[in-house]
Design a protein around this motif. Sequence first.
Motif, PDB file in Angstrom:
ATOM      1  N   THR A  51       0.824  -1.205   0.000  1.00 47.09           N
ATOM      2  CA  THR A  51       0.000   0.000   0.000  1.00 47.09           C
ATOM      3  C   THR A  51       0.860   1.258   0.000  1.00 47.09           C
ATOM      4  N   HIS A  52       1.885   1.277   0.849  1.00 47.68           N
ATOM      5  CA  HIS A  52       2.803   2.407   0.935  1.00 47.68           C
ATOM      6  C   HIS A  52       4.223   1.867   1.109  1.00 47.68           C
ATOM      7  N   ASP A  75       6.064  19.185   2.807  1.00 49.84           N
ATOM      8  CA  ASP A  75       5.900  18.424   1.568  1.00 49.84           C
ATOM      9  C   ASP A  75       5.456  17.013   1.937  1.00 49.84           C
ATOM     10  N   PRO A  76       4.217  16.633   1.629  1.00 51.07           N
ATOM     11  CA  PRO A  76       3.720  15.319   2.059  1.00 51.07           C
ATOM     12  C   PRO A  76       4.431  14.155   1.399  1.00 51.07           C
ATOM     13  N   ARG A  77       5.237  14.416   0.369  1.00 50.97           N
ATOM     14  CA  ARG A  77       5.984  13.336  -0.261  1.00 50.97           C
ATOM     15  C   ARG A  77       7.110  12.832   0.633  1.00 50.97           C
ATOM     16  N   PHE A  78       7.529  13.640   1.619  1.00 52.89           N
ATOM     17  CA  PHE A  78       8.577  13.236   2.559  1.00 52.89           C
ATOM     18  C   PHE A  78       7.962  13.029   3.938  1.00 52.89           C
ATOM     19  N   GLU A  84       5.105   7.727  -8.618  1.00 53.23           N
ATOM     20  CA  GLU A  84       4.500   6.579  -7.932  1.00 53.23           C
ATOM     21  C   GLU A  84       3.898   7.036  -6.602  1.00 53.23           C
ATOM     22  N   PRO A  85       2.565   7.198  -6.543  1.00 44.67           N
ATOM     23  CA  PRO A  85       1.925   7.727  -5.332  1.00 44.67           C
ATOM     24  C   PRO A  85       2.003   6.804  -4.129  1.00 44.67           C
ATOM     25  N   ARG A  86       2.371   5.542  -4.345  1.00 48.11           N
ATOM     26  CA  ARG A  86       2.507   4.645  -3.199  1.00 48.11           C
ATOM     27  C   ARG A  86       3.799   4.875  -2.424  1.00 48.11           C
ATOM     28  N   LEU A  87       4.734   5.623  -2.975  1.00 45.02           N
ATOM     29  CA  LEU A  87       6.032   5.827  -2.339  1.00 45.02           C
ATOM     30  C   LEU A  87       6.080   7.151  -1.579  1.00 45.02           C
TER      31      LEU A  87
END
Length: 366
Positions: free
Chosen positions: A98-99, A164-167, A137-140
């Motif tokens: 999932t993540h 930054d929600p990616r980190f 890749e939104p799961r990462l």
Amino acid sequence: MTSTAVAGQPGSAPGRTGYTIVDTDIHPAAPAAAIRERLPEKHRARWDLFGSRVPGPPEIYPRVRNAGFRLDSWPADGPPGSDLGMIRDQLLDEFGVTHGILIPLQSHSWGAEEPEYAAALCRALNEWQIDTLLDAEPRLRGSITIPVEAPDLAAEEIRRHAGDPRFVQVLLSTGGELGFGRRRYWPIYEAAAEAGLPVAAHTGGLEMHRGAGWPSFYLEEHVWNGNLMAAFVTGMLCEGVLDRLPELKVICVEGGIAWAAPLMWALDDAWEQLRGDVPHLVKPPSEYIRERFWFTTQPIEEPDDPRDLDKALAHLGMDERIMFASDYPHWDFDSPRHAPRLFPAALREGVMGANACRLYGLPEAP
């Protein structure tokens, strides 16, 4: 041939275990050319002339064959962990992850360079994560890599990505020029706490064999991780970091788990007699550890009788602070399909994903 697989939907893989799966230790690696093109000109010249003064762990004796990676994880045009298609094929889609949390180990070596150069290398690595993996890749999710031996510049890099929600975390190692509990490193923790991000300490770094000299054999090096992590935890506790920053969260990555309960026993027992030595510890050390630390599973200790591990985890008393990790793409990769059987049934849903979702604020799979 480089893979060109497309992203799958979370939970859609035929090998899915039935749990939300969050893999908290995936190792991407940026090709040298990708780092070079993201460096300012003055640092690019240094890169061309000198590269990195600190070799990566696979380059240090005792070396492991194939640089420690799975034989099937090498793309045609880069190192393992550099090809998103292979990460999807061999991990995310294969097991219905999932993540996934990215931990680029290159920064463990780069963080000790000349300060401005180290900061430029880590910034380039963070940008590469965004450009190559996170946006595609939104799961990462990524880890903010920092020049650990230049804490002021490290704090700047943390603040640059704050919000930054990616980190989802700040990456540290267990081997620095000094123990990471020392005040020299506190600007890193202050910036992480300010950003609401946990600090993830991954085994490795500048000095991987502190305390007992260099090993003669790979077996010695490979099973030493728990000792390094125990020293890291003890230093963070006794130096007063946790008292100074009550909101700071710390993750112990790739250092085992079973040693933690005996360490807490020893610390609590000695603290009763030595409170005057550490007056900033106003409660038993075990309480700080249980409140502020998380652990990842790989490489979890696997006794012949699984009930022995159950007992160790029961003594630890941190069921909601243990998170699954595969260590992809390394040779001792732990499959998400087989990992749940290592744990008592009551812990499996939390370990495989729910605990990590709570820590990182990620949604669970439907």
